[in-house]
Design an enzyme around this catalytic site. Sequence first.
Site, PDB file in Angstrom:
ATOM      1  NE  ARG A   1      18.982   3.504  27.249  1.00 21.48           N
ATOM      2  CZ  ARG A   1      18.129   3.135  28.178  1.00 21.48           C
ATOM      3  NH1 ARG A   1      17.269   2.190  27.928  1.00 21.48           N
ATOM      4  NH2 ARG A   1      18.123   3.711  29.348  1.00 21.48           N
TER       5      ARG A   1
ATOM      6  CE1 TYR B   1       5.131   2.523  35.313  1.00 25.28           C
ATOM      7  CE2 TYR B   1       3.251   1.765  34.014  1.00 25.28           C
ATOM      8  CZ  TYR B   1       4.533   1.575  34.509  1.00 25.28           C
ATOM      9  OH  TYR B   1       5.213   0.418  34.197  1.00 25.28           O
TER      10      TYR B   1
ATOM     11  CG  ASP C   1       7.678   4.720  27.876  1.00 19.44           C
ATOM     12  OD1 ASP C   1       8.462   3.804  28.179  1.00 19.44           O
ATOM     13  OD2 ASP C   1       6.868   5.207  28.680  1.00 19.44           O
TER      14      ASP C   1
ATOM     15  NE  ARG D   1      10.485  -5.442  27.707  1.00 22.51           N
ATOM     16  CZ  ARG D   1       9.771  -5.656  28.816  1.00 22.51           C
ATOM     17  NH1 ARG D   1       8.830  -4.815  29.164  1.00 22.51           N
ATOM     18  NH2 ARG D   1       9.998  -6.686  29.574  1.00 22.51           N
TER      19      ARG D   1
END
Length: 360
Positions: A43, A156, A80, A30
């Site tokens: 962002r 997920y 992602d 990250r």
Amino acid sequence: MPQFAPLQNDTFLRALLRQPTDYTPVWLMRQAGRYLPEYRATRERAGSFLGLAKNPDFATEVTLQPLDRYPLDASILFSDILTVPDAMGLGLYFADGEGPKFERPLRTEEAVRALQVPDMASLDYVFKAVTQIRTAINGRVPLIGFSGSPWTLACYMVEGGGSREFHTIKKMMYQRPDLMHHILDTNARAVAQYLNAQIDAGAQAVMIFDSWGGALADGAYQEFSLKYMQQILKDLQREKDGVRIPAIVFTKGGGLWLDEMADIGADALGLDWTVNLGRARALVGDRVALQGNLDPAILFAAPEQIQLEVERSLTAYGTPSAGHGHVFNLGHGISQFTPPESVTAMVEAVHNFSRRQRAA
């Protein structure tokens, strides 16, 4: 096939392949993230996380930000881990303060049986970003491509979002292992295609993030996570244009299974902060390189303390020798609350102390 600038710093790739290096290379999970003010500004312009991740121009911009700020030895694609299930039609979205969620989680046998490997054309925005990022890096450092592991993606996909207990997916795993294996096999085939396409687009190494593997019991980990990462590694192209493409596997909470992980065909294993580097090195021997594993919370300490902890980690690993390799990293992703100057202290400490180790 895109043409790229020659690589100027191959220290990271050499360490993964257990070849001699002048110092220990370092990058951060990250590393393009919310702890950087320049990332937050980009962002905001992108409007949302997905607006950032699905736009190759924005993805390139944020991938380069940590490289411009720190002398890191590798870069990782900004994306992602849930792009693959999103392409499978599960409807990825982000809820404020809650992280990623799926509109259509896999809760019925019908939904599971309908699951298919997606057309990779639907993920073209990722592959375009890989090519654009590698071009923009201009040979400074290698570019890492990545994916979530089949098990972590499945968590997920079945839970519908993040989970602390994983009771929905574990119920399926124990009651209907046939359905669980169908999801995992589909995910493994999709991830192999996805990573191969990233390699074709310009990725110079790949990493599989098994973030939730540590939630499994012994025995279940081998059957429902490790087996499918091994399947991916068998299907990966490990060379491109005559150059080796190293593969890293990281199971958070997987320290108990390092010995078995070392035999699945990866070039390197990621370690979380609970693992002693020296003991891990003794356990895996010359089978794989190691990557890790500073506790990200150490970066909240003073620079002198950060330096001491870096030196403690590098001392635990020991002086690199023939057939061994170490890439310095955190034991998990960097916290969004990390002071940016702490990363400067960490990177400098890694480079300086590891050079002194080799000179001793």
